[in-house]
Design a protein around this motif. Structure first.
Motif, PDB file in Angstrom:
ATOM      1  N   ALA A 138       0.835  -1.200   0.000  1.00  0.00           N
ATOM      2  CA  ALA A 138       0.000   0.000   0.000  1.00  0.00           C
ATOM      3  C   ALA A 138       0.868   1.247   0.000  1.00  0.00           C
ATOM      4  N   ALA A 139       0.310   2.336  -0.506  1.00  0.00           N
ATOM      5  CA  ALA A 139       1.066   3.588  -0.630  1.00  0.00           C
ATOM      6  C   ALA A 139       1.521   4.126   0.716  1.00  0.00           C
ATOM      7  N   ASP A 140       0.733   3.887   1.772  1.00  0.00           N
ATOM      8  CA  ASP A 140       1.096   4.420   3.086  1.00  0.00           C
ATOM      9  C   ASP A 140       1.748   3.382   3.989  1.00  0.00           C
ATOM     10  N   ASP A 141       2.180   2.265   3.436  1.00  0.00           N
ATOM     11  CA  ASP A 141       2.856   1.255   4.250  1.00  0.00           C
ATOM     12  C   ASP A 141       4.155   1.794   4.826  1.00  0.00           C
ATOM     13  N   THR A 142       4.411   1.489   6.090  1.00  0.00           N
ATOM     14  CA  THR A 142       5.692   1.792   6.704  1.00  0.00           C
ATOM     15  C   THR A 142       6.697   0.689   6.357  1.00  0.00           C
ATOM     16  N   TRP A 143       7.960   0.888   6.751  1.00  0.00           N
ATOM     17  CA  TRP A 143       8.979  -0.143   6.537  1.00  0.00           C
ATOM     18  C   TRP A 143       8.550  -1.441   7.219  1.00  0.00           C
ATOM     19  N   SER A 144       8.020  -1.311   8.433  1.00  0.00           N
ATOM     20  CA  SER A 144       7.579  -2.501   9.173  1.00  0.00           C
ATOM     21  C   SER A 144       6.396  -3.187   8.498  1.00  0.00           C
ATOM     22  N   ASP A 145       5.503  -2.417   7.886  1.00  0.00           N
ATOM     23  CA  ASP A 145       4.381  -3.006   7.160  1.00  0.00           C
ATOM     24  C   ASP A 145       4.885  -3.858   6.000  1.00  0.00           C
ATOM     25  N   VAL A 146       5.840  -3.314   5.246  1.00  0.00           N
ATOM     26  CA  VAL A 146       6.389  -4.057   4.106  1.00  0.00           C
ATOM     27  C   VAL A 146       7.068  -5.329   4.601  1.00  0.00           C
ATOM     28  N   PHE A 147       7.823  -5.208   5.685  1.00  0.00           N
ATOM     29  CA  PHE A 147       8.494  -6.378   6.272  1.00  0.00           C
ATOM     30  C   PHE A 147       7.471  -7.467   6.606  1.00  0.00           C
ATOM     31  N   SER A 148       6.381  -7.074   7.254  1.00  0.00           N
ATOM     32  CA  SER A 148       5.352  -8.049   7.652  1.00  0.00           C
ATOM     33  C   SER A 148       4.711  -8.707   6.446  1.00  0.00           C
ATOM     34  N   ARG A 149       4.489  -7.943   5.385  1.00  0.00           N
ATOM     35  CA  ARG A 149       3.893  -8.513   4.177  1.00  0.00           C
ATOM     36  C   ARG A 149       4.806  -9.578   3.565  1.00  0.00           C
ATOM     37  N   VAL A 150       6.094  -9.273   3.476  1.00  0.00           N
ATOM     38  CA  VAL A 150       7.025 -10.245   2.893  1.00  0.00           C
ATOM     39  C   VAL A 150       7.099 -11.496   3.761  1.00  0.00           C
ATOM     40  N   ILE A 151       7.189 -11.306   5.078  1.00  0.00           N
ATOM     41  CA  ILE A 151       7.256 -12.453   5.993  1.00  0.00           C
ATOM     42  C   ILE A 151       6.036 -13.353   5.832  1.00  0.00           C
ATOM     43  N   SER A 152       4.840 -12.768   5.873  1.00  0.00           N
ATOM     44  CA  SER A 152       3.618 -13.587   5.866  1.00  0.00           C
ATOM     45  C   SER A 152       3.364 -14.239   4.507  1.00  0.00           C
ATOM     46  N   GLU A 153       3.664 -13.519   3.423  1.00  0.00           N
ATOM     47  CA  GLU A 153       3.338 -14.039   2.098  1.00  0.00           C
ATOM     48  C   GLU A 153       4.405 -14.968   1.523  1.00  0.00           C
ATOM     49  N   ARG A 154       5.669 -14.665   1.771  1.00  0.00           N
ATOM     50  CA  ARG A 154       6.735 -15.399   1.097  1.00  0.00           C
ATOM     51  C   ARG A 154       7.613 -16.253   2.002  1.00  0.00           C
TER      52      ARG A 154
END
Length: 348
Positions: free
Chosen positions: A208-224
């Protein structure tokens, strides 16, 4: 009368279906208590009512009022972890402690989450967090023997709980499963959110456009990452970025990383461990940053436990870990939903 209302957990037929899972839970509980006693740990109890329930951004607590005899009210919370109280006991002089604590988290209810559940936490004063990695291997083996289950399965993932756990760094798995250079995303001073988001998008991960660094980290962890962990044998995922350190201290060899690991079995996160942070000023800074973010996202914040920060200044160097006991019982008994291993699940 409606006919589509599910039968309650106390219905004799429903209970009979759940009874084998509950029996395994009891066997595993007994085995783990025996293991801790043999290792010289003291079992402790901690209060559920706390001023601060835990100050991480995405933890949601249950609130209540403590009413004094004169009618004065004080806002309190049901704890989301016994961590603060356990660390106060370390400050008081305890060396090796463990607790099976009933904890409470709002906004959490899935096959692996329940609003009230049992957290097994244990702490080793004066010992490195690598000792907890050895503990995890020993406790998984003890649970497997107690359940008489040499192979655990959850969904399509299987694992030998008695196999030697593999130890992988977070940087290792980001490169292996997402083709992302995590250390480059951390930079030398400030993590680069834009660069990290671009790398995630290049790996076909929606950001998402307003994702923080931690948000991106969590997305990669959970999805990949998580679907590959704890397959065949347990995984100990180590050296989290210090941005995700929670209450862990930075690594001596690279301050961008933290002494934090998580234990995975069958793709399920079972435990979260720290080389404990004892810098009260740094812990306050983290608490305030998390509460600022919580207020931005959710419109609320929790108070900081000043008594905890005072105790932290006297707490010895230590390592500590929180393990979801109900999830462990699920895997050991072959359950597919957390309610199957809870004697009396919360209604709703």
């Amino acid at each position: 009368m409606p006919t589509d209302i599910p039968s309650p957990w106390w219905d004799p037929a429903i209970h009979a279906d759940r009874r084998p899972f509950l029996a395994v839970r009891a066997q595993v509980l007994r085995a783990l208590r025996d293991w801790f006693a043999a290792q010289g740990f003291t079992e402790v109890e901690t209060p559920i009512l706390q001023v601060a329930p835990g100050n991480e951004t995405h933890l949601h607590a249950f609130a209540t009022d403590l009413i004094a005899p004169g009618g004065e009210r004080r806002r309190m919370h049901l704890h989301t972890s016994p961590e603060f109280a356990c660390k106060k006991l370390l400050a008081a002089g305890e060396r090796r402690i463990f607790t099976f604590a009933r904890v409470f988290r709002n906004r959490e209810r899935t096959a692996l989450h329940h609003p009230e559940f049992t957290m097994l936490e244990w702490y080793r004063a004066g010992e490195p967090y690598e000792a907890l990695m050895d503990d995890c291997a020993a406790l998984l083996a003890a649970a497997a023997r107690a359940a008489d289950a040499a192979r655990w399965q959850f969904g399509r993932h299987a694992c030998d709980p008695q196999a030697e756990p593999e130890r992988l760094t977070v940087a290792d798995v980001f490169h292996r499963y997402a083709d992302i250079d995590l250390l480059a995303m951390l930079g030398n001073a400030t993590p680069d959110t834009a660069r990290f988001a671009a790398a995630a998008r290049a790996a076909s991960i929606q950001v998402a456009a307003d994702d923080t660094w931690s948000d991106v980290f969590s997305r990669v962890i959970s999805e990949r990452i998580e679907p590959h962990l704890g397959i065949g044998r347990p995984t100990l995922l180590t050296e989290y970025p210090v941005t995700e350190a929670a209450l862990a201290r930075p690594c001596a060899h690279d301050p961008r990383l933290a002494e934090r690991f998580e234990l995975y079995v069958c793709g399920v996160e079972l435990a979260n461990a720290f080389g404990e942070l004892t810098d009260a000023a740094e812990q306050r800074r983290r608490f305030e940053a998390w509460m600022d973010e919580k207020e931005r996202r959710y419109g609320e914040r929790y108070p900081i436990d000043e008594d905890f920060l005072a105790a932290l200044q006297r707490m010895p160097e230590a390592s500590g870990i929180a393990l979801g006991f109900d999830r462990l019982a699920m895997l050991a008994g072959g359950a597919t939903r957390i309610e199957q291993v809870l004697w009396s699940p919360v209604a709703g």
